[in-house]
Design an enzyme around this catalytic site. Sequence first.
Site, PDB file in Angstrom:
ATOM      1  N   HIS A 135      49.893  -1.850 -26.598  1.00 48.66           N
ATOM      2  CA  HIS A 135      48.496  -1.909 -25.235  1.00 48.66           C
ATOM      3  C   HIS A 135      46.920  -2.800 -26.186  1.00 48.66           C
ATOM      4  O   HIS A 135      46.565  -3.769 -25.081  1.00 48.66           O
ATOM      5  CB  HIS A 135      47.359  -0.246 -25.915  1.00 48.66           C
ATOM      6  CG  HIS A 135      46.132  -0.117 -24.892  1.00 48.66           C
ATOM      7  ND1 HIS A 135      45.889   0.583 -24.602  1.00 48.66           N
ATOM      8  CD2 HIS A 135      44.379  -1.271 -25.333  1.00 48.66           C
ATOM      9  CE1 HIS A 135      45.227   0.443 -23.727  1.00 48.66           C
ATOM     10  NE2 HIS A 135      43.802  -1.083 -24.134  1.00 48.66           N
ATOM     11  N   GLU A 136      46.949  -3.258 -27.098  1.00 44.62           N
ATOM     12  CA  GLU A 136      46.036  -4.438 -28.077  1.00 44.62           C
ATOM     13  C   GLU A 136      47.063  -5.394 -27.587  1.00 44.62           C
ATOM     14  O   GLU A 136      46.540  -6.965 -27.515  1.00 44.62           O
ATOM     15  CB  GLU A 136      45.906  -4.418 -29.403  1.00 44.62           C
ATOM     16  CG  GLU A 136      44.639  -2.871 -29.138  1.00 44.62           C
ATOM     17  CD  GLU A 136      43.492  -2.839 -28.410  1.00 44.62           C
ATOM     18  OE1 GLU A 136      43.067  -3.914 -28.020  1.00 44.62           O
ATOM     19  OE2 GLU A 136      43.384  -1.787 -28.591  1.00 44.62           O
TER      20      GLU A 136
ATOM     21  N   HIS B 166      46.500  -6.914 -23.832  1.00 43.33           N
ATOM     22  CA  HIS B 166      44.926  -7.652 -23.804  1.00 43.33           C
ATOM     23  C   HIS B 166      45.281  -9.375 -23.873  1.00 43.33           C
ATOM     24  O   HIS B 166      44.886  -9.585 -24.118  1.00 43.33           O
ATOM     25  CB  HIS B 166      43.978  -6.906 -25.207  1.00 43.33           C
ATOM     26  CG  HIS B 166      43.287  -5.634 -24.047  1.00 43.33           C
ATOM     27  ND1 HIS B 166      43.129  -5.376 -22.790  1.00 43.33           N
ATOM     28  CD2 HIS B 166      43.631  -4.372 -24.809  1.00 43.33           C
ATOM     29  CE1 HIS B 166      42.807  -3.873 -22.393  1.00 43.33           C
ATOM     30  NE2 HIS B 166      42.994  -3.429 -23.194  1.00 43.33           N
TER      31      HIS B 166
END
Length: 379
Positions: free
Chosen positions: A63-64, A67
């Site tokens: 998820h990170e 980003h």
Amino acid sequence: MKQTFKLGTIGGVPVGLNWSAVVTVILIADILAQSILPSAPAGARWLAALVTAALFLGSLAAHELAHAVVARRHGVRVNSITLWMLGGVAELEGEPPNSGADLRIAAVGPATSGAMAAVFTAAWAVAGAFGASPLSTASLAWLAITNGAIALFNLLPGAPLDGGRILRGLLWRRRGDRISAAHAADRAGLAMGRAMIGGGLAALLIGGWFDGLWLVLVGWFITSSAKAEDRWTDLREAAADRRIADIMTPHPDHGWTWQPAGAFIETVALASRQKVFPVIDAGGGPVGVVTVERLARVPAGDADVTLGTLAVPLQAGRIVGPDEPATTVLSYPPFMGDLIAVVVADHHLLGIVTTENVQMLIRRSRLRLAIPAATGRAA
């Protein structure tokens, strides 16, 4: 967020764990082994629980990383990725160049978690079709449901969640004003966090101690983060179009590398209001800093020790030029004492930037905003 354990670098971005992430993995593994996974020999059940918890941590990292990848494509520097108790943090330096970039950077996180949910759902279906063990299918089902829940939770419209960033991007696109959009997202996050805290306290009162405590913790994090981001928005607004020279303390008290500490204390430190002093070498350039606390620890018998010996060397990133944007130093934590950076031109000391300078920047900005209202009342 401080990294307790370094995991390495991915694409030049340091990835690590905060100690609290280890606690989360252990807690999740315990819940899985004790309450969720089906009956099986204890060793097999705990192994499945630990592997599932580790895969969950990997999902947060994905998820990170999503980003980070999209942020870098839009020219936003990524300093680090850190996993901790309540998820992950991709530390970005700078702001997206436009509302479209802001939306894409924010939306890719929930999209990645949703994609992970789909992958684990497919793996769950395949494992069931091929007669995999109940432990395996239950673990895959839990990972699918949890990643889906993370995607939905992160879409809640309030900072610092991804949904808050999406809200900011949409308002930025509509209003053409990033600052007002950021303030709106921060206020939404503050309201949402307070609602979660209230809901958690209500759950505690009716006996749901675990769910209530977790909800209070998440609400507290969202509330405190929203407040911090709102202050950061104020700070960036106050620093807009300003240079380092506009906010620094010029001509600060300082010492020389060969100067005895005792003589410096008597002639400079005792009469100064500074808490930290640059230390200058023979060429006139700052090479280190010494704090009042460090000077106070010098034994009376060592008064002849030089400041060059006592000084903490300056990091390259803490030496800035007077014409650099003031926003350059806003995200820097204090280096020594309240010192943020030393200002240098042509290898000579011009000033220092301290936390007090930054706080004064905000106070003066609020005073400027109050001038029209005060003028109106006087009229």
